[in-house]
Every structure is written in structure tokens, then in C-alpha cells.
Scaffold this motif. Structure first.
Motif, PDB file in Angstrom:
ATOM      1  N   ALA A  41       0.851  -1.309   0.037  1.00  0.00           N
ATOM      2  CA  ALA A  41       0.123  -0.020   0.129  1.00  0.00           C
ATOM      3  C   ALA A  41       0.860   1.353   0.042  1.00  0.00           C
ATOM      4  O   ALA A  41       1.968   1.345   0.460  1.00  0.00           O
ATOM      5  CB  ALA A  41      -0.772  -0.050   1.055  1.00  0.00           C
ATOM      6  N   ARG A  65      -2.805   3.797   1.775  1.00  0.00           N
ATOM      7  CA  ARG A  65      -3.765   3.840   0.965  1.00  0.00           C
ATOM      8  C   ARG A  65      -3.661   2.631  -0.150  1.00  0.00           C
ATOM      9  O   ARG A  65      -2.395   2.253  -0.518  1.00  0.00           O
ATOM     10  CB  ARG A  65      -3.811   5.141  -0.063  1.00  0.00           C
ATOM     11  N   GLY A  66      -4.820   2.093  -0.625  1.00  0.00           N
ATOM     12  CA  GLY A  66      -4.525   0.984  -1.516  1.00  0.00           C
ATOM     13  C   GLY A  66      -4.638   1.569  -2.899  1.00  0.00           C
ATOM     14  O   GLY A  66      -4.245   2.758  -3.383  1.00  0.00           O
TER      15      GLY A  66
END
Length: 95
Positions: A41, A65-66
Motif C-alpha cells: 500500500a 492507501r490501496g
């Protein structure tokens, strides 16, 4: 006497490098890079503080965050993360 002076100079220089803003920025970038590679991520850390006397570190403003859009909520978000190290002797046997 030269050895003691050399060790003192190296110690002071090391302390100054560890406290420099440039080293702080470098270490912050390395933390983000390693965390991003380990988790897959995008990891961002706003700041961190090292506490050598307590063998601890604090990280502030952590966001992961992905692949979701930027408008989506992050996978993980934390205001503060504390990491403490403990030295365990390999010579001590626990029964």
C-alpha cells in the motif's frame, strides 16, 4: 589520548548527523519506502521522533492507501504509532 579524542569527535559528529533536518528527511523517506514495499500500500508518515534513552520511536500522521481512488477513505489512518524496543539477552534462560 588521540584515541579518546577521536572517539569523542566521532560521537559528537554522529549525534549532530542524527539530529540534522536532512538526515530526518532521509530517514522519513526510507520509513515510507520500506513500509510501502512491505504492505503493498502507499504509506505516508508526516513525522517521527526517536527516543534513544527509552529505546522507542513515535510516528505521527500515518496513512496507508490501496488502489482505491484518492477521494476514498484510506485503508488505515492513525494519529500516532509508538514502537518500543526491548533488549532480550540470549544468555538468560527462561524455564
Amino acid at each position: 589520548m588521540v584515541l579518546v579524542t577521536s572517539i569523542a569527535v566521532i560521537g559528537v559528529a554522529g549525534y549532530l548527523v542524527l539530529r540534522s533536518p536532512r538526515f530526518h528527511e532521509y530517514l522519513l523517506a526510507q520509513i515510507e519506502k520500506q513500509a510501502s514495499e512491505a504492505t503493498g500500500a502507499e504509506v505516508r508518515v508526516q513525522n517521527f521522533a526517536l527516543h534513544f534513552s527509552r529505546l522507542a520511536a513515535d510516528a505521527y500522521g500515518i496513512t496507508a492507501r490501496g488502489n482505491q481512488p484518492a477521494s476514498a477513505h484510506p485503508l488505515v489512518q492513525a494519529e500516532q504509532l509508538r514502537i518500543r524496543l526491548r533488549i532480550v539477552s540470549v544468555l538468560t534462560q527462561k524455564g
